[in-house]
Design a protein around this motif. Structure first.
Motif, mmCIF file in Angstrom:
data_model
loop_
_atom_site.group_PDB
_atom_site.id
_atom_site.type_symbol
_atom_site.label_atom_id
_atom_site.label_comp_id
_atom_site.label_asym_id
_atom_site.label_seq_id
_atom_site.Cartn_x
_atom_site.Cartn_y
_atom_site.Cartn_z
ATOM 1 N N THR A 1 1.094 -0.759 -0.035
ATOM 2 C CA THR A 1 0.189 -0.583 -0.026
ATOM 3 C C THR A 1 1.316 1.204 0.067
ATOM 4 O O THR A 1 2.322 1.269 -0.065
ATOM 5 N N GLU A 2 0.241 1.910 -0.005
ATOM 6 C CA GLU A 2 1.122 3.496 -0.067
ATOM 7 C C GLU A 2 1.863 3.991 1.533
ATOM 8 O O GLU A 2 2.653 4.275 1.542
ATOM 9 N N ASN A 3 1.404 3.074 1.877
ATOM 10 C CA ASN A 3 2.261 3.666 3.776
ATOM 11 C C ASN A 3 2.612 2.320 3.833
ATOM 12 O O ASN A 3 3.428 2.490 5.129
ATOM 13 N N GLU A 4 2.158 1.117 3.893
ATOM 14 C CA GLU A 4 2.840 -0.275 4.064
ATOM 15 C C GLU A 4 3.355 -0.672 3.134
ATOM 16 O O GLU A 4 2.430 -0.877 2.611
ATOM 17 N N THR A 5 4.151 -2.000 3.870
ATOM 18 C CA THR A 5 4.244 -3.410 2.574
ATOM 19 C C THR A 5 4.094 -4.410 4.004
ATOM 20 O O THR A 5 3.374 -4.799 4.945
ATOM 21 N N ILE A 6 2.483 -5.638 3.279
ATOM 22 C CA ILE A 6 1.934 -6.018 4.613
ATOM 23 C C ILE A 6 2.533 -7.781 3.740
ATOM 24 O O ILE A 6 1.659 -8.100 3.002
ATOM 25 N N TYR A 7 2.945 -8.294 4.601
ATOM 26 C CA TYR A 7 3.633 -9.261 3.875
ATOM 27 C C TYR A 7 2.659 -10.722 5.074
ATOM 28 O O TYR A 7 2.398 -10.162 6.121
ATOM 29 N N PHE A 8 1.992 -12.221 4.155
ATOM 30 C CA PHE A 8 1.492 -12.665 5.117
ATOM 31 C C PHE A 8 1.779 -14.397 4.581
ATOM 32 O O PHE A 8 3.045 -14.680 3.980
ATOM 33 N N ILE A 9 1.347 -15.360 5.732
ATOM 34 C CA ILE A 9 1.278 -16.027 5.669
ATOM 35 C C ILE A 9 0.521 -17.137 6.202
ATOM 36 O O ILE A 9 -0.150 -17.267 7.173
ATOM 37 N N LYS A 10 -0.077 -18.528 4.732
ATOM 38 C CA LYS A 10 -1.494 -18.726 4.870
ATOM 39 C C LYS A 10 -1.818 -20.724 5.327
ATOM 40 O O LYS A 10 -0.196 -20.655 4.354
#
Length: 697
Positions: free
Chosen positions: A615-624
């Protein structure tokens, strides 16, 4: 000399010249390295063919830092013998880099002759032999950074104490960036406004908290942040999540970087809603009382005998046709307007109180009107306050225009008794008000005493906090050194029982020994995890650019190798680069991937997906994963230390891994959360701010 001999001699001279040039270049490089940093001592070490190190020489404050002479140092075992056991791996990494012809810079703990820990910063440069194709020497510089490390630790402890103090005194603490976005807030703000902290962080403060009816507040602060000129004191209302309006008094400080550029604003707020309500009620009451006093025909005065200062209502002046002026109520001035025939009687009445004979006085005298005539005035004064010796300090009284009464004495005689009754009633009213004032003064005095007690309690709390921190350090040392020895002893004795006395023990005895061994191993793991979590609070971040794709790919390969994991189980999507402490971020992925493998291990067809969104403000990492999942009713327990949603008989673990994940991500300015459903798997997210994330791979 033939031509062959001449060529041979020339070749020898050229080789000698090349060696001198190489030596001069190496000497120049050593001088450049050593002079480029502020150091306490320099060193040169020879690397033997078998890889052992031989310290050639040291120069500078070597002996004052280590406590050893060069000969004693070498006899004791050299550099490796003085390194703190927990930091030997740092020296291993440095030596590996030097053996690859790479310079190193590291911070490491050493132990001096007195057994004290000394933090040093080591700058080392390889001396490489192209002919031998190996490391033949090391030279560099060492700087004592113990004071800096202690200062950093004190700063961290000071920040923790300050945050705890803010919570104890019930004050709001927020930090906004130049756009008005919340970058920090304390739990008291969340509790007061009914929001969760994660619902406030990264939100626009003025859009979230400031009522639509106060747009000027946002404009005032945004313009002030642009100019760097913010009012240090300000009051404005904010809205809670339920829509309740709270009045807040702010203390503001503009934050600037080392260049003087405005970075944001830090504010401490106090909820003054109840106080404002009380002030408004008191103001309304005072206004009503003032209106009543101004519209009564009686002039009221309050005389401080110690300072000879008079406080009066406006009637005191207007009753005789004068305009209220400062200082006109001076006693000598008023005595001057009393009719000469009545003046002596008035002086005697006043002196009867000043000489402690009477507690009150009443007189009727003629006073000079502004139009030049005299009018009869009746004055009543009563002592309402005394000093410790019993002397009058303060009087309260009234003055009444009785001119018409005197002029029509015969007609008003019948009303005289009624008038005296009214005067008595008003005097009683003044006494009651006087008592009320005294009671308020008592309440105020008690309040001041209570505030003093609170101040003493806060001081004691600060001392207790300092003692608690010292106890925590002692506890960590005890866990690290004292608890491990008993555990090793337990494991050792159990192993002896199983190996040497297995023929004596029955099956139940052997089973109990195995249980003891298993629980001792668990206890050791709990101690290791607790110490790891404790170190995260005090460790310093070493930020660098992280190739997240390579880092996670390497971890997946390790898990596939160590756990014999099917290559099709984990699906890795494109991951953006990021900036942070690579070792700590690696620990985050290690814990999350390990959990995903563990909790999906009992699934028929386990599937794990790793990816990211920007996003403009942050990077979102995920593990599912599609493992056992969890109930969202207990999501608040996921990231607590030793908090587990599954029993140890179902899945192994200590309950510290996710707490470590949250601590690391929070220190990087990010957020951590999870979503799950029982039997359908779970997804864990963590973010890194845009300022430390890059969207290019």
């Amino acid at each position: 000399m033939d031509i062959v001999a001449q060529n041979h001699q020339l070749k020898l001279e050229i080789e000698a010249l090349q060696e001198k040039i190489a030596f001069l270049k190496e000497s120049e490089e050593r001088y450049r390295l050593i002079s480029s940093v502020a150091t306490d001592y320099t060193f040169s070490t020879k690397v033997m063919p078998d890889g052992t190190l031989n310290l050639n020489w040291v120069a500078g404050a070597f002996e004052s830092i280590s406590g050893y002479s060069l000969e004693e140092f070498k006899a004791r075992g050299g550099w490796r013998a003085t390194i703190h056991p927990e930091d030997l791996h740092i020296d291993d990494n440095d030596l590996a880099r030097l053996q690859n012809n790479q310079s190193t810079e590291s911070q490491i703990r050493t132990i001096n002759r007195d057994g004290e820990i000394v933090w040093v910063q080591v700058f080392a440069h390889p001396l490489w032999s192209n002919e031998k194709n190996r490391l033949v020497g090391i030279y560099g510089a060492v700087k004592n950074i113990t004071d800096r490390k202690k200062a950093e630790e004190r700063l961290i402890n000071s920040e923790l104490r300050f945050r705890e103090l803010l919570e104890k005194v019930n004050l709001i603490a927020i930090i906004l960036d130049t756009k008005g976005k919340v970058t920090f807030c304390n739990t008291h703000l969340a509790k007061l406004t009914e929001y969760k902290i994660e619902e406030i962080i990264d939100q626009e403060w003025f859009d979230l908290m400031i009522p639509d009816s106060n747009p000027e507040v946002k404009n005032l602060f945004i313009n002030g942040l642009e100019s760097g000129n913010i009012s240090p004191r300000y009051e404005n209302p904010i809205l809670t999540k339920s829509g309740k309006k709270l009045d807040i008094r702010w203390s503001n400080v503009v934050q600037r970087n080392h260049k003087g550029e405005v970075m944001g604003i830090a504010s401490i707020g106090e909820d003054i809603t109840e106080r404002k309500l009380a002030e408004n009620n008191l103001h309304e009451t005072n206004e009503r009382l003032k209106l009543m006093l101004e519209n009564t025909p009686t002039a009221i005065w309050d005389w401080n005998l110690e300072t000879d200062v008079w406080l009066t209502t406006s009637k005191y002046y207007t009753m005789l046709g004068y305009e209220p002026v400062t200082g006109f109520s001076d006693r000598k001035v008023w005595l001057g307007i009393i009719h000469p025939e009545d003046r002596e009687n008035v002086i005697q009445r006043i002196n009867s109180v000043l000489s402690f004979k009477d507690q009150e006085y009443t007189y009727t005298a003629r006073m000079l009107h502004a139009n030049g005539t005299y009018r009869w005035q009746t004055v009543i004064g009563h002592v309402i306050e005394k000093d410790e010796s019993g002397n009058a300090k303060r009087m309260l009284g009234v003055r009444i225009d009785v001119d018409e009464t005197k002029k029509a004495e015969e007609a008003l005689r019948k009303l005289n008794q009624q008038l005296e009754q009214k005067v008595a009633e008003r005097t009683l009213e003044l006494e009651l008000r006087s008592k009320a004032l005294e009671e308020k003064e008592i309440v105020l005095t008690n309040a001041i005493k209570n505030l003093n007690l609170k101040s003493e309690e806060l001081q004691r709390s600060a001392m207790q906090l300092q003692a608690a921190n010292k106890e925590l350090e002692a506890f960590s040392y005890s866990v690290s050194h004292d608890l491990r020895a008993p555990l090793r002893a337990i494991n050792g004795f159990v192993s002896i029982l199983l190996e040497d006395y297995h023929h004596v023990l029955d099956d139940e005895g052997k089973r109990i020994c195995l249980i003891i061994h298993s629980n001792a191993v668990k206890m050791g793991q709990l101690i290791d995890d607790l110490l790891s979590f404790s170190r995260l609070i005090r460790s310093e971040l070493h930020n660098s650019t992280i190739d997240m794709q390579s880092l996670v790919g390497a971890l997946i390969a390790e898990f596939q190798s160590s756990k014999e994991l099917n290559p099709n189980v984990i699906s890795l999507q494109d991951l953006p680069q990021s900036t942070g402490d690579s070792n700590l971020i690696k620990q985050v992925w290690t814990n999350l991937i390990s959990n995903a493998i563990k909790y999906s291990s009992k699934t028929t067809n386990p599937q794990i997906t790793i990816g990211a969104n920007t996003t403009e403000n942050e990077t979102i990492y995920f593990i599912k994963d599609n493992g056992v999942g969890f109930s969202m009713n207990y999501v608040h327990k996921l990231f607590g230390v030793f908090q587990r949603l599954h029993g140890a008989n179902e899945f192994e673990g200590t309950g510290v891994g996710l707490a470590i994940v949250q601590r690391i991500v929070t220190r990087h300015g990010g957020r951590v959360w999870a979503e799950g459903e029982i039997g359908k798997g779970a997804t864990f997210y963590f973010t890194l701010p845009a300022s430390t994330s890059k969207n290019n791979k």
